[in-house]
Design a protein around this motif. Structure first.
Motif, PDB file in Angstrom:
ATOM      1  N   THR A  28      29.602 -30.324-149.253  1.00 20.64           N
ATOM      2  CA  THR A  28      29.652 -28.591-149.053  1.00 20.64           C
ATOM      3  C   THR A  28      28.077 -27.908-149.880  1.00 20.64           C
ATOM      4  O   THR A  28      27.712 -28.062-150.858  1.00 20.64           O
ATOM      5  N   VAL A  29      27.925 -27.263-148.578  1.00 21.50           N
ATOM      6  CA  VAL A  29      26.144 -26.751-149.343  1.00 21.50           C
ATOM      7  C   VAL A  29      26.393 -25.498-148.610  1.00 21.50           C
ATOM      8  O   VAL A  29      26.793 -24.504-147.058  1.00 21.50           O
ATOM      9  N   ARG A  35      27.925 -20.902-146.470  1.00 20.45           N
ATOM     10  CA  ARG A  35      28.051 -21.952-146.355  1.00 20.45           C
ATOM     11  C   ARG A  35      27.622 -22.897-144.674  1.00 20.45           C
ATOM     12  O   ARG A  35      28.399 -23.236-143.684  1.00 20.45           O
ATOM     13  N   VAL A  36      26.499 -23.390-145.247  1.00 20.65           N
ATOM     14  CA  VAL A  36      26.064 -24.328-144.756  1.00 20.65           C
ATOM     15  C   VAL A  36      26.322 -25.137-143.515  1.00 20.65           C
ATOM     16  O   VAL A  36      26.789 -25.603-142.688  1.00 20.65           O
ATOM     17  N   LEU A  37      26.901 -26.649-144.743  1.00 20.92           N
ATOM     18  CA  LEU A  37      27.452 -27.597-144.686  1.00 20.92           C
ATOM     19  C   LEU A  37      29.318 -27.033-145.023  1.00 20.92           C
ATOM     20  O   LEU A  37      29.295 -27.198-146.596  1.00 20.92           O
ATOM     21  N   ASP A  38      30.540 -27.971-144.552  1.00 23.64           N
ATOM     22  CA  ASP A  38      31.217 -27.752-145.166  1.00 23.64           C
ATOM     23  C   ASP A  38      32.476 -28.818-145.207  1.00 23.64           C
ATOM     24  O   ASP A  38      32.866 -28.915-144.313  1.00 23.64           O
ATOM     25  N   ASP A  39      32.523 -29.300-145.914  1.00 25.54           N
ATOM     26  CA  ASP A  39      33.494 -30.646-146.430  1.00 25.54           C
ATOM     27  C   ASP A  39      33.607 -31.882-145.234  1.00 25.54           C
ATOM     28  O   ASP A  39      33.604 -32.233-144.877  1.00 25.54           O
ATOM     29  N   VAL A  40      31.957 -32.004-145.354  1.00 26.95           N
ATOM     30  CA  VAL A  40      31.280 -33.171-144.638  1.00 26.95           C
ATOM     31  C   VAL A  40      31.772 -34.796-145.015  1.00 26.95           C
ATOM     32  O   VAL A  40      30.948 -34.257-146.093  1.00 26.95           O
ATOM     33  N   THR A  63      19.181 -29.898-143.697  1.00 28.23           N
ATOM     34  CA  THR A  63      20.322 -30.096-145.197  1.00 28.23           C
ATOM     35  C   THR A  63      21.445 -31.129-145.273  1.00 28.23           C
ATOM     36  O   THR A  63      20.989 -31.951-146.081  1.00 28.23           O
ATOM     37  N   LEU A  64      21.843 -31.469-143.545  1.00 27.00           N
ATOM     38  CA  LEU A  64      22.629 -32.487-144.011  1.00 27.00           C
ATOM     39  C   LEU A  64      22.064 -33.970-144.017  1.00 27.00           C
ATOM     40  O   LEU A  64      21.776 -34.840-144.906  1.00 27.00           O
ATOM     41  N   LEU A  65      20.878 -34.411-143.242  1.00 29.31           N
ATOM     42  CA  LEU A  65      19.437 -35.540-143.225  1.00 29.31           C
ATOM     43  C   LEU A  65      18.723 -35.286-144.861  1.00 29.31           C
ATOM     44  O   LEU A  65      19.806 -36.497-145.835  1.00 29.31           O
TER      45      LEU A  65
END
Length: 263
Positions: A28-29, A35-40, A63-65
């Motif tokens: 999570t970010v 919340r840009v990334l959530d429980d990935v 962001t994920l990369l």
């Protein structure tokens, strides 16, 4: 968020079982109220793990990369990495003194280090060092995974295929953004990293070069994550699992908010 000027190629030690991978769990970010990334959660392990990250511009693909590469530390969750990772960011600056050779040297660093370790261990074994056999086995495994003996030729082939400048002395500042991007992309493809993280890799490429890139991506034995909104590339990679990302509120009403989902 400002990222440090780190190399695009990141060598990391192989795991205890000798296998390379990236394993992200519950990432999570949050930025401000978003919340840009959530429980990935996603796991990549060569050979031929494939994931296409999709979503609108600004939704969190980059962001994920950067989380997977270790450039961003998630607010929640964990990321474990082993092996060599090659990251193609969307932008490539030209710092003073950097040349095409700077990029090729970075791309070849892991292969050259593996060959140097192999030579050192071989000399130690010849000298009777009883501990050298284990080092030799580990170095041979690393060099074999990277096919280190053929690395420089592969980089040259990739530079030619993508129409990139092959003059090692050419300053990056004299190349256009697109030309610099093609050099970096060719270096990453030719280096045979364990994991490739490609952020909008078709930017600055003509249709013919996109075809070359697609063939190279399909042909690599690396685990690959491609973040893109290029519909043609997504059609070409239609058989890949998809991971959809999108911003969600960090607090308050979350009804109707999209969540990342792995395919």
């Amino acid at each position: 968020m400002n990222l440090p000027p780190t190399p695009d190629a990141m060598p990391l030690p192989a795991g205890a079982d000798g296998h390379a991978h990236i394993r992200a769990e519950g990432v999570t970010v949050t930025r401000g109220s978003r919340r840009v990334l959530d429980d990935v959660s996603v796991t990549l392990s060569p050979p031929r793990s494939r994931v296409a990250v999709v979503g609108e511009n600004g939704c969190g693909k980059t962001t994920l990369l950067h989380v997977l590469a270790g450039l961003i530390t998630p607010d929640e969750g964990t990321v474990h990495r082993t092996g060599t990772i090659g990251l193609a960011r969307q932008e490539l600056s030209a710092r003073d003194g950097e040349t095409v050779g700077t990029l090729t040297s970075e791309a070849l660093a892991a292969s050259l280090a593996a060959l140097a370790a192999l030579d050192e261990a071989a000399l130690a074994m010849a000298g009777g060092d009883p501990a050298a056999e284990g080092r030799y086995t580990a170095a041979l495994d690393a060099a074999s995974r990277l096919d280190a003996w053929d690395a420089e030729r592969r980089v040259d082939v990739a530079l030619e295929a993508l129409g990139a400048c092959a003059d090692r002395d050419r300053p990056l500042s004299t190349l256009s953004v697109g030309q610099r991007y093609r050099v970096r992309l060719a270096c990453l493809l030719g280096a045979r990293h364990d994991v490739l993280l490609l952020d909008e890799p078709t930017n600055h490429l003509s249709p013919a070069l996109v075809d070359e890139l697609t063939d190279a991506i399909r042909g690599t034995s690396a685990a690959v994550v491609v973040a893109t909104h290029d519909r043609q590339l997504l059609r070409d990679l239609a058989d890949w699992p998809r991971l959809e990302v999108g911003e969600t509120p960090a607090r308050g009403d979350r009804s109707g908010a999209s969540r990342p989902r792995g395919g």
